[in-house]
Design an enzyme around this catalytic site. Structure first.
Site, short mmCIF file in Angstrom:
data_model
loop_
_atom_site.label_atom_id
_atom_site.label_comp_id
_atom_site.label_asym_id
_atom_site.label_seq_id
_atom_site.Cartn_x
_atom_site.Cartn_y
_atom_site.Cartn_z
N ASP A 140 0.44 -1.22 -0.09
CA ASP A 140 -0.39 0.26 0.01
C ASP A 140 0.70 1.48 0.26
O ASP A 140 2.10 1.43 0.71
CB ASP A 140 -0.91 0.22 1.41
CG ASP A 140 -1.55 1.26 1.06
OD1 ASP A 140 -2.72 1.81 -0.12
OD2 ASP A 140 -1.82 2.02 2.30
N ARG A 171 -10.42 27.61 5.01
CA ARG A 171 -9.43 27.13 5.29
C ARG A 171 -8.01 27.32 4.32
O ARG A 171 -6.98 27.32 4.19
CB ARG A 171 -9.40 26.64 3.38
CG ARG A 171 -10.67 25.77 3.01
CD ARG A 171 -11.63 25.11 1.63
NE ARG A 171 -11.47 26.22 1.25
CZ ARG A 171 -10.91 26.55 -0.91
NH1 ARG A 171 -10.78 25.19 -1.42
NH2 ARG A 171 -11.40 27.53 -1.51
N MET A 172 -7.93 28.81 5.70
CA MET A 172 -6.55 28.92 6.31
C MET A 172 -5.96 28.85 7.55
O MET A 172 -6.88 28.92 8.35
CB MET A 172 -6.46 30.86 5.36
CG MET A 172 -6.48 30.49 3.90
SD MET A 172 -6.62 32.63 3.87
CE MET A 172 -7.97 33.07 4.50
N MET A 199 -13.93 26.87 6.99
CA MET A 199 -14.21 27.62 6.34
C MET A 199 -13.81 28.85 5.70
O MET A 199 -13.81 29.01 4.45
CB MET A 199 -15.37 28.72 7.42
CG MET A 199 -16.11 29.96 7.06
SD MET A 199 -17.28 29.32 5.96
CE MET A 199 -18.72 28.63 7.63
N ASP A 205 -1.95 -0.86 6.46
CA ASP A 205 -2.44 -0.14 7.26
C ASP A 205 -3.57 0.03 7.61
O ASP A 205 -4.16 0.88 9.42
CB ASP A 205 -1.03 1.07 7.61
CG ASP A 205 -1.37 2.11 6.84
OD1 ASP A 205 -1.66 1.76 5.66
OD2 ASP A 205 -0.34 3.25 6.89
N PHE A 248 -6.23 27.15 11.77
CA PHE A 248 -7.17 26.52 10.90
C PHE A 248 -8.97 26.35 10.45
O PHE A 248 -9.27 25.55 11.75
CB PHE A 248 -6.47 25.36 9.73
CG PHE A 248 -6.60 24.99 8.49
CD1 PHE A 248 -7.40 25.74 7.80
CD2 PHE A 248 -7.99 23.96 8.96
CE1 PHE A 248 -7.42 24.89 6.37
CE2 PHE A 248 -8.08 22.79 7.77
CZ PHE A 248 -8.29 23.52 6.49
N SER A 249 -9.34 26.77 9.59
CA SER A 249 -10.35 26.14 9.97
C SER A 249 -10.89 25.77 8.58
O SER A 249 -10.90 26.36 7.47
CB SER A 249 -11.25 27.54 10.41
OG SER A 249 -12.12 28.20 9.13
#
EC number: 7.2.2.6
Length: 730
Positions: free
Chosen positions: A341, A414-415, A412, A565, A409-410
Site C-alpha cells: 500500500d 481553509r487558511m 470555512m 495499515d 485553520f478552519s
C-alpha cells in the site's frame, strides 16, 4: 499563545544498530553455553513418553534406551551400560535443543509479565484536548485495570501501561524490552507513528495516550501466549518432513529386526554362542541391535526439527515482527509477489514540505520566513514538516515572536496563519504584519480582499505542483496598512521513505516482484512508483481491486505477501498468503494480517522473507546432513557386527576402528554429540544471501551434504581413539 513544537528528529529516521543494518545478512552463530545448562531441567521433563510421542524419531530412541536399560540390568556389562547412558543422552540432547529454543521466548515472556504486574498507570479523568492542568483528575491505578478508551499520561522514565495511541505530545520510546531493538523510536500525536505498546519505556518528554485494548487483548498478552504455547502447531512442510522421518524410521526398524534371523540363518557368531557371557563379551546382544537402529534412523534432524521452527519465529520477534503462526513464516520463504500500500507504507503517509516556489521578485528567504512563522502553531503533520523543512534548509530558528496572535485553520476559511502586532514583529517587517497560509484559492481571495493583486505566476506554480501529484499551499502577507501580496507556494508531497529503492532492488534479486497499490490517479501513482523503484503499480485501486489482484496472482501459482495499515487493506491482508500489518495501522488491519510489524516499516518484509527462506534452508540443510552422516555409521557398525564371520565385510572398516565394541560405542557417542554441536546452527539458522534457488541448493548440498558425509568419518575415528585411550579393554 500556543508554544511551537521543539526541534526533533523526524519520526521515521531511526538509527539502526549494527545488527539491524539493512545490508546485514542473516547468519549463524554460537549460543551461550549457560543456556544449555539452564534449559536442562526442561529437557529432562520432556522425557515424559506422552510429551515425546509428538516426535516419533526420538520416541523410538527413548524406547530403545529403555530396552537397553533393561538388558544392561539383566546382563550387566561395562559396554552395555555405556551404550545405555549414551542412548539416554541422545534423547536428552534432542530435548535440549527444543528446550533452549523455548527458553528464549519464555524468558522474554516472564520479563514482560513481570512488567505488566508492576506497571502503575496515571489515568486522567475528564481530560480533553487542550485542557489546562487542574481541569481533570489524575489517579494511580494498576495497568491491569485499564479499559479501552481510558486516557493516561506517561512521562520520561515511566512505562507505557497499555497499548494505545499518542493523542498529545511527542517522546522517544525504548521498545527493547518488548522486541530486543536497542535503538529508541519516536512516537508522536497526529502522525503515522502514534501507536505505542504496553511495557515500553518513555525516555524523554511527556505524552498522553488513549488506551485501545482491553485486558487480555494487548500485544503483551498475545506475545506471551505465542511464546508459551505448548501446543505449537506444526507447519505443512514440517508435517511432511515428519512423515518422511517416520517412514525412514519404520524402514530401518524392519531392517534391524531382520538381522537376528539372518544371522542365525547364516550361522553368524551371534548364534554360535549359547551363553550370556559370550554374547555380552562379543557385543552382539539386543543392545547392539538397538544401537544400530538408533544410529540408522535420522536422529539428528529428528532432534533439531522442532527447535528450527521455534527459532524461526523467535528471529521474527527479535526483528520487531509478531507472527501469528509458523505457517506464515514458512510461506514468507516462498513469496514471489509483494503488494505494498502506498500511503503510510511506501510513503510517510502524511504530506511533507519538499519545495518552496517563489512568485515574482520574492526571495527564497522571504517566503521561507513567512512559511515558518505561519506554521509554528500548526500542530498538523504538514505544519510540522514545513517548520522542519525551513529549519533544515535555511537554518532559521523555531522561535515564536512575543504577543503573536495565532489564526487557527478552519474548514470555512481553509487558511491558518499569524498576526504580528506593531512593535513586536521582526525588524525587517517594518510594522504590523499578517501572514496567511492555506489553499491557493482561499489565500488568493484573502489577498484580493486586502487590496492586493494575485499574480498570474500563481496558477503556473499551482499547476506544476498538482501535476507532480503534490498539494500546493499558498503563502501571503499583508504589511501594515499596505496591500496584501502573494509570496509563493509550498509544495507538499507524499515523500517516499528513504532507502526503499535499494531494498526493492534487493527484493528483485530474490526473485520477488513488487507492486504498489494506491487510490491515487495514474499520473501521481507513476511518479511515486518510479521514485520508489517498484516493478509495477495499480492506480485508483478500491479494496475490491486489491482483492482481485491478489486472487489473480494466486491463481497463477504465486504466493503473495501484502503490507498495509488501513481498514481498506484488511480484505487484501486476509486473502494474502503473508499479510503484514503495520503496528501504527488500524485494528482491522492488524486483526486481518497474520503478522504485525511493530516498526511499521514496509521494508521489513525483506527481513521477513529472508527469515522464511532461512527457515526452509536450515531445515533442508540439516536434513541433508542428518541423512548423509548415517553413511559413516554404516561403515562403523556393520563391519563390527559381521566382519568376524564374513572377512570380506571387514574391508568396509575403512576407518580401521579398534574393535567391534569400540566401533559401536563411537558411533553411538557421535550420534548423540552431533545434536548438541548443531544446536547453535539450528537456533541461529544457516547463513542466507539473496541468490537463485539453484545456486542455494548447490551450495548447501556441497557444504552440508558433503560435510555430513565426511565429518562423521573423522569424528568417529577420533572418538574411537579416545575411547580406547580412556576405557581400556573396550
Amino acid at each position: 499563545m500556543t508554544a511551537p513544537a521543539p526541534v526533533r528528529e523526524k519520526p521515521d529516521e531511526v538509527v539502526r544498530p549494527p545488527d539491524r543494518d539493512p545490508a546485514r545478512r542473516i547468519g549463524a552463530g554460537l549460543i551461550d553455553p549457560r543456556q544449555l545448562w539452564l534449559a536442562l531441567p526442561a529437557a529432562l521433563r520432556k522425557l515424559n513418553p506422552v510429551t515425546l510421542a509428538r516426535n516419533p524419531v526420538m520416541f523410538v530412541t527413548e524406547i530403545g534406551a529403555a530396552l537397553t536399560t533393561g538388558l544392561a540390568i539383566a546382563h550387566p556389562s561395562g559396554f552395555g551400560w555405556l551404550i545405555t547412558a549414551w542412548l539416554w543422552l541422545t534423547v536428552v540432547f534432542a530435548n535440549l535443543a527444543e528446550a533452549v529454543a523455548e527458553s528464549r521466548g519464555r524468558a522474554q515472556a516472564d520479563t514482560l509479565r513481570g512488567m505488566r504486574r508492576q506497571t502503575v498507570a496515571r489515568r486522567l479523568g475528564g481530560w480533553e484536548p487542550g485542557a489546562p492542568a487542574g481541569s481533570y483528575v489524575e489517579e494511580s491505578v494498576g495497568a491491569g485495570e485499564l479499559r479501552r478508551g481510558d486516557v493516561v499520561v506517561v512521562e520520561a522514565g515511566e512505562l507505557v501501561p497499555g497499548d494505545g495511541d499518542v493523542i498529545e505530545g511527542v517522546a522517544s520510546i525504548d521498545e527493547s524490552a518488548i522486541t530486543g531493538e536497542s535503538a529508541p523510536v519516536i512516537r508522536e500525536s497526529g502522525g503515522d507513528r502514534s501507536a505505542v505498546t504496553g511495557g515500553t519505556r518513555v525516555l524523554s518528554d511527556r505524552i498522553v495516550v488513549r488506551v485501545t485494548q482491553d485486558p487480555g487483548e494487548s500485544f503483551l498478552d498475545r506475545m506471551i501466549s505465542l511464546v508459551e504455547g505448548a501446543d505449537r502447531q506444526k507447519t505443512p512442510n514440517e508435517l511432511a518432513l515428519n512423515l518422511l522421518l517416520v517412514m525412514m524410521t519404520f524402514v530401518f526398524l524392519v531392517a534391524v529386526l531382520t538381522l537376528q534371523p539372518m544371522a542365525i540363518f547364516s550361522k553368524d557368531f551371534m548364534s554360535a554362542a549359547h551363553d550370556t557371557e559370550a554374547l555380552t563379551a562379543n557385543g552382539v546382544t539386543g543392545i547392539v541391535l538397538v544401537s544400530l537402529l538408533v544410529c540408522l534412523i535420522p536422529t539428528t534432524i529428528g532432534g533439531l526439527l522442532s527447535a528450527i521452527g521455534i527459532a524461526g519465529m523467535d528471529r521474527l520477534v527479535q526483528r520487531n515482527v509478531l507472527a501469528m503462526s509458523g505457517r506464515a513464516v514458512e510461506a514468507a520463504g516462498d513469496v514471489n509477489t509483494l503488494l505494498l500500500d502506498k500511503t503510510g507504507t511506501i510513503t510517510h503517509g502524511n504530506r511533507r514540505a519538499s519545495e518552496l516556489l517563489t512568485v515574482g521578485s520574492v526571495t527564497d528567504r522571504k517566503l521561507a520566513d513567512a512559511a515558518l512563522l505561519s506554521s509554528l502553531a500548526d500542530e498538523t503533520p504538514e505544519g510540522r514538516s514545513i517548520v522542519e523543512y525551513v529549519h533544515e534548509r535555511f537554518g532559521m530558528p523555531q522561535v515564536a515572536p512575543k504577543d503573536a496572535e495565532w489564526v487557527p485553520f478552519s474548514a470555512m476559511t481553509r487558511m491558518s496563519g499569524v498576526d504580528l502586532p506593531g512593535g513586536t514583529s521582526r525588524p525587517e517587517s517594518g510594522g504590523c504584519r499578517r501572514l496567511r497560509k492555506g489553499a491557493a484559492t482561499a489565500v488568493a481571495g484573502w489577498v484580493e480582499d486586502n487590496g492586493g493583486t494575485v499574480p498570474v505566476a500563481l496558477d503556473a506554480c499551482v499547476e506544476q505542483v498538482s501535476a507532480s501529484g503534490g498539494t500546493p499551499l499558498a503563502v501571503a502577507e499583508c504589511q501594515g496598512e499596505g496591500p496584501a501580496r502573494l509570496l509563493g507556494v509550498i509544495h507538499l508531497k507524499d515523500v517516499v521513505k528513504p532507502g526503499l529503492r535499494e531494498r526493492f532492488a534487493e527484493l528483485r534479486r530474490m526473485g520477488i516482484r513488487t507492486v504498489m497499490v494506491t487510490g491515487d490517479n495514474p499520473v501521481t501513482a507513476k511518479a511515486i512508483a518510479d521514485e520508489a523503484g517498484v516493478d509495477d503499480f495499480l492506480a485508483e485501486a478500491t479494496p475490491e481491486d486489491k482483492l482481485a489482484l491478489i486472487k489473480k496472482e494466486q491463481a497463477g501459482g504465486h504466493l503473495v505477501a501484502m503490507t498495509g495499515d488501513g481498514t481498506n487493506d484488511a480484505p487484501a491482508l486476509a486473502q494474502a498468503d503473508v499479510g503484514v500489518a503495520m503496528n501504527t495501522g488500524t485494528s482491522a488491519a492488524k486483526e486481518a494480517g497474520n503478522m504485525v510489524d511493530l516498526d511499521s516499516d514496509p521494508t521489513k518484509i525483506i527481513d521477513i522473507v529472508e527469515i522464511g527462506k532461512q527457515l526452509l534452508i536450515t531445515r533442508g540443510a540439516l536434513t541433508a546432513f542428518s541423512i548423509a552422516n548415517d553413511i559413516a555409521k554404516y561403515f562403523a557398525i556393520l563391519p563390527a557386527m559381521f566382519g568376524g564371520v564374513y572377512p570380506a565385510v571387514d574391508a568396509a572398516n575403512i576407518m580401521r576402528l579398534h574393535s567391534p565394541t569400540s566401533a559401536i560405542l563411537s558411533a553411538v557417542i557421535f550420534n548423540a554429540v552431533i545434536i548438541v554441536a548443531l544446536i547453535p546452527l539450528a537456533l541461529r539458522g544457516v547463513r542466507y544471501r539473496p541468490s537463485s534457488a539453484d545456486s542455494l541448493l548447490t551450495r548447501n548440498l556441497w557444504i552440508y551434504g558433503m560435510g555430513g558425509l565426511l565429518l562423521p568419518f573423522l569424528a568417529i575415528k577420533f572418538i574411537d581413539v579416545a575411547v580406547v585411550q580412556f576405557i581400556p579393554g573396550i
